[in-house]
Write a protein that holds these residues in place. Structure first.
Motif, mmCIF file in Angstrom:
data_model
loop_
_atom_site.group_PDB
_atom_site.id
_atom_site.type_symbol
_atom_site.label_atom_id
_atom_site.label_comp_id
_atom_site.label_asym_id
_atom_site.label_seq_id
_atom_site.Cartn_x
_atom_site.Cartn_y
_atom_site.Cartn_z
ATOM 1 N N PHE A 1 -7.103 -7.543 3.463
ATOM 2 C CA PHE A 1 -7.709 -6.449 2.694
ATOM 3 C C PHE A 1 -9.238 -6.465 2.773
ATOM 4 C CE2 PHE A 1 -3.543 -6.309 0.661
ATOM 5 C CZ PHE A 1 -3.372 -4.957 0.447
ATOM 6 N N ILE B 1 0.829 -1.207 0.000
ATOM 7 C CA ILE B 1 0.000 0.000 0.000
ATOM 8 C C ILE B 1 0.864 1.258 0.000
ATOM 9 C CG2 ILE B 1 -1.560 1.373 1.446
ATOM 10 C CD1 ILE B 1 -3.040 -0.754 0.006
ATOM 11 N N SER C 1 -8.401 -3.774 6.606
ATOM 12 C CA SER C 1 -8.829 -2.821 5.586
ATOM 13 C C SER C 1 -7.635 -1.993 5.144
ATOM 14 C CB SER C 1 -9.919 -1.889 6.135
ATOM 15 O OG SER C 1 -9.383 -1.057 7.167
ATOM 16 N N VAL C 2 -7.787 -1.310 4.023
ATOM 17 C CA VAL C 2 -6.723 -0.443 3.526
ATOM 18 C C VAL C 2 -6.425 0.670 4.528
ATOM 19 C CG1 VAL C 2 -6.093 1.185 1.701
ATOM 20 C CG2 VAL C 2 -7.241 -0.957 1.120
ATOM 21 N N SER D 1 -7.145 -2.552 -3.817
ATOM 22 C CA SER D 1 -7.267 -1.116 -3.579
ATOM 23 C C SER D 1 -7.004 -0.412 -4.897
ATOM 24 C CB SER D 1 -6.271 -0.650 -2.502
ATOM 25 O OG SER D 1 -4.955 -0.627 -3.023
ATOM 26 N N GLN D 2 -7.008 0.908 -4.877
ATOM 27 C CA GLN D 2 -6.720 1.651 -6.097
ATOM 28 C C GLN D 2 -5.272 1.471 -6.536
ATOM 29 O OE1 GLN D 2 -7.790 5.733 -5.348
ATOM 30 N NE2 GLN D 2 -9.976 5.373 -5.715
#
Length: 412
Positions: free
Chosen positions: A51, A21, A305-306, A64-65
């Motif tokens: 995630f 990340i 989670s992110v 994620s992005q």
């Protein structure tokens, strides 16, 4: 490419996810380009759980992005590979008499036995990682080398498989068999492709200019011991440690560290934990070499989670590291001339357990065992014509001494 490794229970998967990340992104158009690929070898899909997403083993999925995750199911990969081999066997395409006994060995092999062959699963996983790293689809590739896999044994698999093939069926015999039998030529082509894959993967893993190694450890006595072992093995493999990630550091320790104060000396459980973590951090910093020691904070809530991963603040980006181990060895003539010469090869090598050091010779290579891991080292050309006199370890330097072999040493 980033290799993230650590002992079981150190939180390697979580740190690898947080590191993926935190890596800088390079946007260069549509599709996946510019994203980071996080590869996991664990069979229990720990990374997708971190995630909070569903994964499809064998296929990259967005987490994620910035990050896609690829969880490899090596058992499925082995089954798929053996399915194609079994079909070829049924059609008679892999049988023949070009190599004495080869047909009997192949036809007598139970298809399910391939699942238990050492190194098969690992080699397939590494080959897939090689393909992803070379695809140009990803700006960065992070490998989570946890999941019950010994990372050092995993990294030795390509060399081990190539050596085994060469011992069982040397290349000159393969080529001779292929010239006599067209069906055997197809088998030889498959074997040669596998050997090339082994060489490609080996080159990828041990390219110190393109691989960053990050070691995750617990902030305790066991964590310090695991770092000592990891450093020693990585040194002999020629891979410098970029980052030492001390995981789950208590906020009180971070506060003490920030103010360079002594740890509390109270008698409560928390006081003991703070003192133990402070001592462990001191040890990590004392043995870090050029690596950076990064404290990853302990979080009271779940990491799923992110957002929670970002709170860890893991940074895997690092600069170019200097060569270590045999790749940085110094070779010099110690004394004498001609057949009376004595040469020595010296490199800096940590040894947590000096009594476990073992040395051997195999052709043009030096075989060295450090902390239970054996590594093959290709000798410089001048030392390939020598025999080993012995070795000694002093003040952190390992020295191996050689003298010319009169049977192969040039006479003039």
């Amino acid at each position: 490419m980033h290799l993230v490794l650590g002992p079981g229970g150190a939180g390697t998967s979580t740190v690898a996810a947080a590191g993926a990340i935190g890596l800088p992104q390079h946007h260069s158009g549509s599709g996946r380009r510019g994203k980071t690929l996080l590869v996991s070898l664990g069979r229990f899909r720990d990374v997708s759980a971190i995630f909070g997403v569903f994964s499809s083993p064998g296929d990259p999925v967005p987490a994620s992005q910035q990050v896609d995750i690829l969880e490899l199911d090596t058992l499925a990969m082995v089954s798929q590979m053996w399915g194609s081999v079994r079909s070829a066997l049924t059609a008679g395409e892999l049988t023949g008499t070009g190599v004495p006994g080869a047909g009997a060995v192949v036809s007598g092999l139970d298809p399910e036995e391939i699942l238990g062959m050492p190194g098969v699963e690992s080699l397939l996983a590494l080959r897939r990682i090689r393909d992803e790293a070379a695809s140009g689809e990803w700006a960065q590739v992070v490998i989570d080398m946890s999941g019950g896999v010994d990372p050092f044994e995993l990294m030795r698999v390509p060399q081990m498989v190539a050596d085994m093939i060469e011992r069982l069926w040397p290349r000159h015999r393969r080529l001779a068999a292929a010239a006599d039998n067209a069906r055997i030529a197809r088998v030889v082509g498959m074997v040669d492709a596998l050997v090339r894959d082994c060489a490609d993967v080996d080159e990828l893993l041990f390219d110190a200019s393109g691989v960053h190694v990050h070691v995750v450890v617990g902030v305790d006595r066991d964590g310090a011991a695991s770092l000592d072992r990891a450093r020693a093995v990585l040194q002999v493999m020629g891979l410098p440690v970029s980052t030492i990630l001390a995981n789950r550091v208590l906020p009180e320790v971070l506060s003490v560290d920030a103010h360079t104060a002594d740890a509390p000396g109270g008698s409560s459980w928390l006081d003991h934990q703070i003192a133990a973590q402070s001592a462990a951090l001191d040890h990590l910093r004392a043995t870090k070499d050029e690596a950076e020691v990064v404290c990853v904070p302990w979080l009271s809530g779940p990491i799923d989670s992110v957002l929670s991963l970002r709170k860890l603040g893991v940074d895997l980006s690092g600069g170019q590291m200097a060569a270590v181990g045999p790749r940085a060895a110094r070779v010099e003539r110690e004394s004498g001339a001609g057949l009376d010469s004595v040469y020595r090869m010296t490199w800096t090598q940590s040894l947590p357990d000096p009594s476990g050091l073992q040395l051997g010779r195999s052709g043009d290579d030096l075989m060295i065992t450090v902390s239970g891991v054996r590594q093959r080292i290709r000798l410089p050309s001048v030392l390939r014509r020598c025999v080993v006199l012995g070795a000694f370890w002093d003040a952190g330097d390992l020295t191996v001494r050689f003298r010319p072999d009169p049977d192969v040493w040039p006479q003039n």
